[in-house]
Design a protein around this motif. Structure first.
Motif, PDB file in Angstrom:
ATOM      1  N   ILE A 100     -23.342 -28.651 -74.630  1.00 13.80           N
ATOM      2  CA  ILE A 100     -24.655 -29.131 -75.054  1.00 13.80           C
ATOM      3  C   ILE A 100     -25.714 -28.652 -74.078  1.00 13.80           C
ATOM      4  N   ARG A 102     -29.532 -29.118 -72.855  1.00 13.07           N
ATOM      5  CA  ARG A 102     -30.684 -30.009 -72.904  1.00 13.07           C
ATOM      6  C   ARG A 102     -31.707 -29.561 -71.865  1.00 13.07           C
ATOM      7  N   THR A 103     -32.956 -29.360 -72.297  1.00 10.86           N
ATOM      8  CA  THR A 103     -34.026 -28.957 -71.383  1.00 10.86           C
ATOM      9  C   THR A 103     -34.914 -30.163 -71.116  1.00 10.86           C
ATOM     10  N   THR A 104     -35.112 -30.479 -69.844  1.00 11.57           N
ATOM     11  CA  THR A 104     -35.945 -31.616 -69.458  1.00 11.57           C
ATOM     12  C   THR A 104     -37.112 -31.114 -68.607  1.00 11.57           C
ATOM     13  N   ASN A 122     -29.900 -28.587 -68.616  1.00 11.00           N
ATOM     14  CA  ASN A 122     -28.623 -29.195 -68.276  1.00 11.00           C
ATOM     15  C   ASN A 122     -27.598 -28.802 -69.335  1.00 11.00           C
ATOM     16  N   SER A 148     -20.945 -31.018 -65.975  1.00  7.53           N
ATOM     17  CA  SER A 148     -22.386 -30.843 -66.154  1.00  7.53           C
ATOM     18  C   SER A 148     -22.907 -29.853 -65.126  1.00  7.53           C
TER      19      SER A 148
END
Length: 384
Positions: A100, A102-104, A122, A148
């Motif tokens: 997965i 995920r951009t934060t 991430n 992760s």
């Protein structure tokens, strides 16, 4: 049924390390049994296999993100002690074995404290055991291994010394970076082919300096975006005298941006200048520093908008900052402090030259008009 047959066939091909061969490593699983290597082009996972065997499984029964593709399966490595089951997959959203992405975003700190929106991606997932036991009950505990990797998308390229032959630095895998190499090069031509050669006595003032910043081995969905480039007398990004070539919301009028945030390299050029405080020295020496962002293709245009930024007032560094990790070193930029060339052309901003000429003509015409009016009044008085 197909899944069961596939797993059974994989078990037959497994080396089937036994508990007796594990010796003292035959024990219950622990949270520290998995190690994660956040690489520049791929992520590597290693799980101690003896606790897996102790629980009733082997490397073929460890499934990464429910993906049964052979490219996403574990391989047994008995060359290390203790032996491990290894997974390896590329940093690519379409080939990352179900990981997965995920951009934060968060406010920048340290050297990036002037930026209100720093991105980080991430990449995470889970490895589960697959129990082949049939019937009502099983004595095998379910195994879950989470992983992760966090990758910052902002870097400081600090060219304390510009290497005209093209200097670069490899970024360590354990830093968690998408790129294995960031580099900054100087050229003397608009095609970015001829390296800029800086003689011992320096280059002439107003010589065009062409700068290219590029990333190597960068995954395809990201581009390179220069947030800020500046020159400073100090080789380190400290609070010494500095001059902004461009910052998020403005740029020096003589700096021309050619490409930025459109591919995996960025280009601009500026005329060579000198720092006034070095006027008593034979040459003026300074250094380039560029803060560089990796942005997703779809979001690069967003980060070019001034509404998402805070202007920089000072230069801040931290001992643990990225500025120490991502540094390039090569010879300094040197310009002649004085010029005796009588053929030197005036420096005109490319986009402002027409406006400047128009203003000059207007001022001259107004002055002529005033002079004519004054002459007419004086002549009239003489006649009276």
């Amino acid at each position: 049924m197909k899944i069961l047959l596939l797993l059974l066939s994989l078990i037959v091909r497994s080396s089937q390390l036994t508990l007796n061969e594990c010796g003292a490593e035959a024990r219950r699983p622990q949270v520290t049994d998995i190690s994660v290597e956040c690489g520049t082009t791929s992520i590597g996972l290693a799980i101690q296999i003896c606790p897996v065997i102790y629980t009733g499984y082997n490397e073929t029964l460890l499934i990464l993100n429910h993906i049964l593709d052979p490219a996403c399966r574990a391989t047994l490595d008995e060359s290390v002690t203790p032996p491990v089951a290894r997974f390896n997959f590329p940093l690519n959203m379409t080939e990352a074995c179900g990981s997965i992405f995920r951009t934060t975003s968060a406010a920048g700190t340290g050297i990036f404290s002037d930026f209100s929106n720093i991105q980080m991606v991430n990449i995470s997932g889970i490895i589960r055991s697959h129990d082949l036991t049939t019937g009502t009950i099983t004595y095998n505990a379910e195994l879950k291994y989470y992983y992760s990797c966090a990758y910052p998308l902002e870097y400081l390229i600090n060219n304390t010394q510009i290497d005209v032959s093209g200097s670069s630095i490899a970024i360590k895998d354990n830093n968690g970076s998408f790129i294995s190499t960031l580099s900054m090069e100087l050229f003397s031509d608009a095609n970015y082919i001829k390296p800029l050669v800086i003689p011992q006595l320096g280059i002439e003032l107003r010589t065009k300096v062409y700068v290219e910043v590029k990333a190597t081995n960068l995954t395809g969905q990201y581009h390179v975006l220069l947030d800020r480039c500046y020159a400073s007398i100090s080789p380190l990004p400290t609070n010494s005298s500095f001059f902004n070539l461009f910052v998020p919301c403005s740029r020096d009028r003589f700096t021309t941006m050619i490409e930025n945030g459109d591919s995996q390299n960025a280009r601009f050029h500026f005329p060579a200048f000198r720092f006034i405080e070095q006027q008593n020295e034979t040459v003026s020496t300074y250094h380039l520093h560029c803060i560089t962002r990796l942005c997703e293709k779809s979001s690069c245009s967003t980060f070019k908008q001034c509404s998402n930024r805070r202007k920089r007032n000072t230069l801040e560094t931290s001992e643990d900052g990225i500025s120490q990790t991502f540094t390039l070193t090569s010879p300094a930029i040197v310009t002649k402090a004085d010029s005796t060339d009588s053929k030197e052309k005036p420096l005109i901003a490319e986009k402002d030259s027409a406006v400047g000429l128009g203003v000059a003509v207007g001022v001259l015409a107004f002055a002529c008009f005033i002079a004519l009016c004054a002459a007419a009044v004086f002549y009239k008085r003489l006649r009276n």
